[in-house]
Structures are given as structure tokens and as C-alpha cells.
Design an enzyme around this catalytic site. Sequence first.
Site, PDB file in Angstrom:
ATOM      1  N   HIS A 106       2.274 -12.865  -5.638  1.00  0.00           N
ATOM      2  CA  HIS A 106       1.168 -12.155  -6.293  1.00  0.00           C
ATOM      3  C   HIS A 106       1.257 -12.301  -7.791  1.00  0.00           C
ATOM      4  CE1 HIS A 106       4.517  -9.360  -5.708  1.00  0.00           C
ATOM      5  NE2 HIS A 106       4.180  -8.780  -6.830  1.00  0.00           N
ATOM      6  N   HIS A 108       0.109 -10.252 -11.280  1.00  0.00           N
ATOM      7  CA  HIS A 108      -0.324  -8.979 -11.858  1.00  0.00           C
ATOM      8  C   HIS A 108      -1.359  -9.291 -12.948  1.00  0.00           C
ATOM      9  CE1 HIS A 108       3.260  -6.535 -10.414  1.00  0.00           C
ATOM     10  NE2 HIS A 108       3.707  -7.761 -10.241  1.00  0.00           N
TER      11      HIS A 108
HETATM   12  P1  AMP Z   1       6.615  -7.082  -7.843  1.00  0.00           P
HETATM   13  O1  AMP Z   1       7.713  -6.177  -8.301  1.00  0.00           O
HETATM   14  O2  AMP Z   1       6.166  -8.084  -8.838  1.00  0.00           O
HETATM   15  O3  AMP Z   1       6.947  -7.666  -6.494  1.00  0.00           O
HETATM   16  O4  AMP Z   1       5.348  -6.154  -7.698  1.00  0.00           O
HETATM   17  C1  AMP Z   1       5.070  -5.390  -6.589  1.00  0.00           C
HETATM   18  C2  AMP Z   1       4.024  -4.420  -7.037  1.00  0.00           C
HETATM   19  O5  AMP Z   1       3.433  -3.884  -5.878  1.00  0.00           O
HETATM   20  C3  AMP Z   1       4.564  -3.243  -7.858  1.00  0.00           C
HETATM   21  O6  AMP Z   1       3.941  -3.235  -9.127  1.00  0.00           O
HETATM   22  C4  AMP Z   1       4.188  -2.024  -7.014  1.00  0.00           C
HETATM   23  O7  AMP Z   1       3.776  -0.946  -7.795  1.00  0.00           O
HETATM   24  C5  AMP Z   1       3.074  -2.564  -6.143  1.00  0.00           C
HETATM   25  N1  AMP Z   1       2.906  -1.916  -4.843  1.00  0.00           N
HETATM   26  C6  AMP Z   1       3.864  -1.642  -3.941  1.00  0.00           C
HETATM   27  N2  AMP Z   1       3.331  -1.051  -2.841  1.00  0.00           N
HETATM   28  C7  AMP Z   1       1.993  -0.984  -3.064  1.00  0.00           C
HETATM   29  C8  AMP Z   1       0.884  -0.486  -2.331  1.00  0.00           C
HETATM   30  N3  AMP Z   1       1.026   0.078  -1.120  1.00  0.00           N
HETATM   31  N4  AMP Z   1      -0.351  -0.567  -2.882  1.00  0.00           N
HETATM   32  C9  AMP Z   1      -0.528  -1.120  -4.098  1.00  0.00           C
HETATM   33  N5  AMP Z   1       0.472  -1.610  -4.852  1.00  0.00           N
HETATM   34  C10 AMP Z   1       1.724  -1.546  -4.349  1.00  0.00           C
END
Ligand code: AMP
Length: 142
Positions: A106, A108
Site C-alpha cells: 500500500h 499512504h
Molecule cells: P504500514 O505500517 O505502512 O503497513 O501501514 C498500515 C496502516 O494501516 C497504518 O497506518 C494503520 O493505521 C492502517 N490500518 C490498520 N488497520 C486498519 C483498518 N482496519 N482500517 C484502516 N486503516 C488501517
Amino acid sequence: MPTTDPYAPDNIFAKMLRGEVPAHRVFEDDVALAFLDIMPQTPGHTLVIPKLAVRGIEDMPANAWGPYMTRVQTIAAAVKKGMEAEGLNLRQYDGAAGGQTVFHLHFHVLPRWGGEMLRRHGDRIEKQDVLKEQAARIRAAF
Ligand code: AMP
């Protein structure tokens, strides 16, 4: 080289793609899904995930980058417009040592305003009504 760890189909983003967990969705087509991050670093913080089951950048097939990044560009523009942001950051945390916590690729999309600080990655959960209102603003900006 692709990472050696297998893709885990029970990760939270895979569940979102299957409609098993709720999300404040702002965009979806056959290539990508975008939704608001529940722990936003700035208001309107959006995540863009490919529909392919890939953990990180090394696992994404070369010919899938173009369609995926085109969605990232379109979604980034809608986030900027809908949130009336002055600028944007695009971020990707790859691998545990790179700060990745959900192992489905993903990007951001972080709206930015001059002088406004970023909250820490994964700092606190935002209120549902705030996310709902921001998602509506972004959806209306496509
Ligand atoms: P990363 O640390 O780059 O893998 O980012 C994962 C992101 O997913 C983090 O910024 C979390 O806040 C976000 N996240 C985790 N669970 C959920 C969820 N159920 N809905 C939306 N965002 C989420």
C-alpha cells in the site's frame, strides 16, 4: 528478488478487499481500493492498495505498476482537492524493518498544510464520524 515470506490472506487489507471488515472507502475499481487510514497522520490520510495479493514492492509484477500507480495519482489528486490540502506526501513502508505493519502492498497519501506536523505512524484511532465526513469530501472530489 521477491520476499521469501508468503502472502497471508488473513491480513486486514485482504479482508477489506473481500468485504469482511468495514472501511471508509473513497475509490474502488478492478485495479485498486482506497480508504481512509484509521490512525491518520494528517486529516484525510488515505491508503491505496492493489487488488493483487502482494506483500511489498519486490513482489509486485513489473507490468502491474503502471495501472496501480495511475490509480495512486488519481486518488492523490482527489485527496488533495477534497481535503483542500496545500501539498501531499506519498509514503510506502516496506518490510518490518521499514516500518510496514500490514503485509499487503500500500501507498499512504498524506495531505499536507504548511506548518502542520505529521502525527506519529499508528498514533491513535480517529473518530468514525470524522472519517466518514472526510471520506465523503474525498469521494466528491473525483
Ligand atoms: P504500514 O505500517 O505502512 O503497513 O501501514 C498500515 C496502516 O494501516 C497504518 O497506518 C494503520 O493505521 C492502517 N490500518 C490498520 N488497520 C486498519 C483498518 N482496519 N482500517 C484502516 N486503516 C488501517
